[in-house]
Every structure is written in structure tokens, then in C-alpha cells.
Design an enzyme around this catalytic site. Structure first.
Site, PDB file in Angstrom:
ATOM      1  N   SER A  15     -40.968  57.323   0.499  1.00 33.64           N
ATOM      2  CA  SER A  15     -40.431  56.571  -0.630  1.00 33.64           C
ATOM      3  C   SER A  15     -39.088  57.184  -1.006  1.00 33.64           C
ATOM      4  CB  SER A  15     -41.388  56.686  -1.828  1.00 33.64           C
ATOM      5  OG  SER A  15     -40.720  56.351  -3.020  1.00 33.64           O
TER       6      SER A  15
ATOM      7  N   ARG B 134     -38.087  57.527  -3.845  1.00 36.64           N
ATOM      8  CA  ARG B 134     -38.315  58.340  -5.051  1.00 36.64           C
ATOM      9  C   ARG B 134     -38.905  59.712  -4.722  1.00 36.64           C
ATOM     10  NH1 ARG B 134     -39.485  53.013  -7.600  1.00 36.64           N
ATOM     11  NH2 ARG B 134     -37.907  52.710  -9.215  1.00 36.64           N
TER      12      ARG B 134
ATOM     13  N   HIS C 298     -37.873  52.704   6.040  1.00 37.01           N
ATOM     14  CA  HIS C 298     -36.891  51.615   6.236  1.00 37.01           C
ATOM     15  C   HIS C 298     -36.514  51.503   7.714  1.00 37.01           C
ATOM     16  CE1 HIS C 298     -35.857  52.851   1.947  1.00 37.01           C
ATOM     17  NE2 HIS C 298     -36.180  51.576   1.821  1.00 37.01           N
TER      18      HIS C 298
ATOM     19  N   LYS D  71     -46.081  47.614   3.553  1.00 37.57           N
ATOM     20  CA  LYS D  71     -47.344  47.407   2.841  1.00 37.57           C
ATOM     21  C   LYS D  71     -47.512  48.387   1.677  1.00 37.57           C
ATOM     22  CE  LYS D  71     -50.429  45.654   6.437  1.00 37.57           C
ATOM     23  NZ  LYS D  71     -51.569  46.068   7.273  1.00 37.57           N
TER      24      LYS D  71
ATOM     25  N   ASP E 115     -45.688  48.666  -0.911  1.00 41.47           N
ATOM     26  CA  ASP E 115     -45.548  47.847  -2.118  1.00 41.47           C
ATOM     27  C   ASP E 115     -46.429  46.615  -1.936  1.00 41.47           C
ATOM     28  OD1 ASP E 115     -43.493  49.385  -3.573  1.00 41.47           O
ATOM     29  OD2 ASP E 115     -42.321  48.987  -1.782  1.00 41.47           O
TER      30      ASP E 115
HETATM   31  O1  PAF Z   1     -38.863  47.161  -2.150  1.00 42.51           O
HETATM   32  C1  PAF Z   1     -37.671  47.223  -2.521  1.00 42.51           C
HETATM   33  O2  PAF Z   1     -36.927  48.117  -2.119  1.00 42.51           O
HETATM   34  C2  PAF Z   1     -37.124  46.196  -3.491  1.00 42.51           C
HETATM   35  O3  PAF Z   1     -38.103  45.810  -4.398  1.00 42.51           O
HETATM   36  C3  PAF Z   1     -36.507  44.960  -2.795  1.00 42.51           C
HETATM   37  C4  PAF Z   1     -37.565  44.181  -2.025  1.00 42.51           C
HETATM   38  C5  PAF Z   1     -35.406  45.398  -1.879  1.00 42.51           C
HETATM   39  C6  PAF Z   1     -35.917  44.014  -3.859  1.00 42.51           C
HETATM   40  O4  PAF Z   1     -34.942  44.649  -4.628  1.00 42.51           O
END
Ligand code: PAF
Length: 274
Positions: free
Chosen positions: A182, A184, A34, A145, A147
């Protein structure tokens, strides 16, 4: 940094800021992946808005919505340090109305791979992304990328609904051992993490086979499967083109190799773009 907890607060905060808006939508539990999106948004725009919203409509029954990692205090600090201008943290009630108008993922692209194992997941994801893009009036929005299918569907929605926003595709950020970042990953024990490394190893094996001119996707997938023998369940190993159509032979420009596996109850995805 302004923290906007309602739509009115977001509008109020936006009023006083002038210039291009870079938007990074997230579900929080922020990590280096992020942060790299936020940095890029910062480099390319005057204003940066980050949203943190664990979106209920993209989780299926029995999935981890209630246990999804929530780290608001740490996330706020990360956003402050990253010089985010507005952090949008809305409530569920403010984002959803009664008798909602539905957005549906396309019947083929939205229901293969992750869409096949998580039917309706992409409907909910597109619905919230549409709302967030409209609320933030983003000039550019940043997505990883990792996702890959999510990214492709968002680009399709922007194109089909004529949304005035540029979708920026950002590289996957990995830990130094190769594990894709991630939120998770925090579910994984140290032992699980070692097993999870085989995901990146399987993708690397595919790349080295392609370098050695093995383009037959069936053979590549068979070899990848052997590397993934220690995960608890392989949900898919797929080799597709940019439209997510399965390929029999790797196309040297325009192929994505994707993996989804379970380590215990944790579902992990990763991919490599060629
Ligand atoms: O990738 C994510 O974290 C989520 O799918 C998003 C794009 C913030 C939508 O809730």
C-alpha cells in the site's frame, strides 16, 4: 512513453496509437502492487495507459490528502521501465468543473464498512473513475482486490451505467512477510510495520479455522480480534459475501474476510477472498 499532463495531451497521444487499451488508474507512489497491475495490462493489451492523480474528492475533511505520498519522479521512471505507453498526470483543475454533476455510491453497498467510516469517500472515488474510464476509452481497467469494496462498487457502476469496459480483478500483492502493499505503508515506522503484520496473521488464522471446519463468523471474528490486540484501533473485522452482506456462517465459495485497523494515524485495510 508519452507523459500527458492535460486532457488535450492525452487525446493527442491516444490518436497515434491503435489497439486495445489497458488502463491502470492510480494515485501514484507506485509499488509492486501497481507494477503487477501494469504488467497484467501489458500482457493483455496493445496499449497501456497509467494515470496518476491524487483525487481530492475521495478524501474526507481531516484525512491525508495534503500529506499523501507524492513521488512523481520515481513514478515516471517506474512507468518508463514498465513500458507504459501513456502516463496521464492531470491537474485538479482540468479534472473538475464548477457545479459538478455528482455520482453517488449506492445507499447500502456504498455506506457499509469503508463507506461507513469514510462517508462520501466512494462518491468521490466513483466520480473520478468514471471520468478516467471515459477519458482513456479503456478496453480493460485493472484494480486490486485489496480495495475489495472499491472494486465491487466500480463493477456495479460499470454495470448500472452500461460502460463499455471490462473490469479486471487483480490479486493482492504482499511483501514477503505478508503485509499487503500500500502507498500508505510508507507512513509506518519499522516498529509499526511489525505490528501491522498482525493484520495478515489474523486473516491467516481465519483461513486455518475455516479449514478446520469452523464456519461460525462470530467465533472467527473473536479469535481474529485477539491476534489484532497490538494495533491501535480496530475499525472493523467483517466477514461478508460478494455483495458485502454480513454472513453468520462462512460460505465456502463467495466469502470475503476484511480487516481495517489503525496503526498510529495510519489506516490500513486488508482482506482474503474465499
Ligand atoms: O485505488 C486507488 O488508488 C484510487 O481509489 C483510484 C481507483 C485510483 C481512484 O482515485
Amino acid at each position: 512513453m508519452i507523459i500527458a499532463k492535460s486532457i488535450n495531451e492525452l487525446y493527442e497521444a491516444k490518436k497515434n496509437l491503435i489497439g486495445s487499451i489497458g488502463f491502470v488508474p492510480t494515485m501514484g507512489a507506485l509499488h509492486n502492487g501497481h507494477i503487477s497491475l501494469i504488467r497484467r495490462a501489458k500482457d493483455e493489451n496493445k496499449i497501456v495507459i497509467v494515470s496518476i492523480f491524487v483525487n481530492p474528492t475521495q478524501f474526507l475533511e481531516g484525512e491525508d490528502f495534503s500529506t499523501y505520498p507524492r513521488k512523481d519522479l520515481a513514478d515516471i521512471e517506474i512507468c518508463k521501465m514498465s513500458k507504459v505507453d501513456i502516463l496521464f498526470m492531470p491537474s485538479i483543475n482540468s479534472m473538475y468543473k464548477k457545479d459538478e454533476l455528482i455520482i453517488m455510491a449506492p445507499s447500502i453497498g456504498g455506506y457499509v464498512l469503508d463507506g461507513a467510516s469514510r462517508p462520501k469517500h466512494f462518491d468521490g472515488m466513483l466520480q473520478i473513475v468514471m471520468k478516467l474510464l471515459n477519458l482513456t476509452s479503456a478496453t480493460k481497467a485493472y484494480f486490486g482486490k485489496k480495495d475489495a469494496q472499491q472494486l465491487a462498487l466500480i463493477k456495479q457502476m460499470v454495470n448500472h451505467y452500461f460502460l463499455d469496459v471490462e473490469i479486471v480483478e487483480c490479486e493482492i500483492i504482499r511483501e514477503c512477510n505478508g503485509l499487503a502493499m500500500s502507498s500508505r505503508n510508507s507512513y509506518l515506522s519499522p516498529k509499526d510495520k511489525i505490528r501491522a503484520l498482525t493484520i495478515f496473521q489474523s486473516l491467516n488464522l481465519a483461513i486455518s479455522m475455516i479449514f478446520k471446519k469452523e464456519l461460525n463468523t462470530k467465533i472467527i471474528k473473536q479469535e481474529m480480534k485477539k491476534v489484532l490486540s497490538k494495533v491501535d484501533k480496530i475499525e472493523y473485522i467483517e466477514i461478508v459475501n460478494r455483495d458485502f452482506h454480513s454472513l453468520e456462517s462462512v460460505e465456502l465459495q463467495g466469502t470475503i474476510i476484511l480487516v481495517a485497523v489503525y496503526i498510529g494515524d495510519t489506516r490500513l485495510i486488508d482482506n482474503i477472498w474465499i
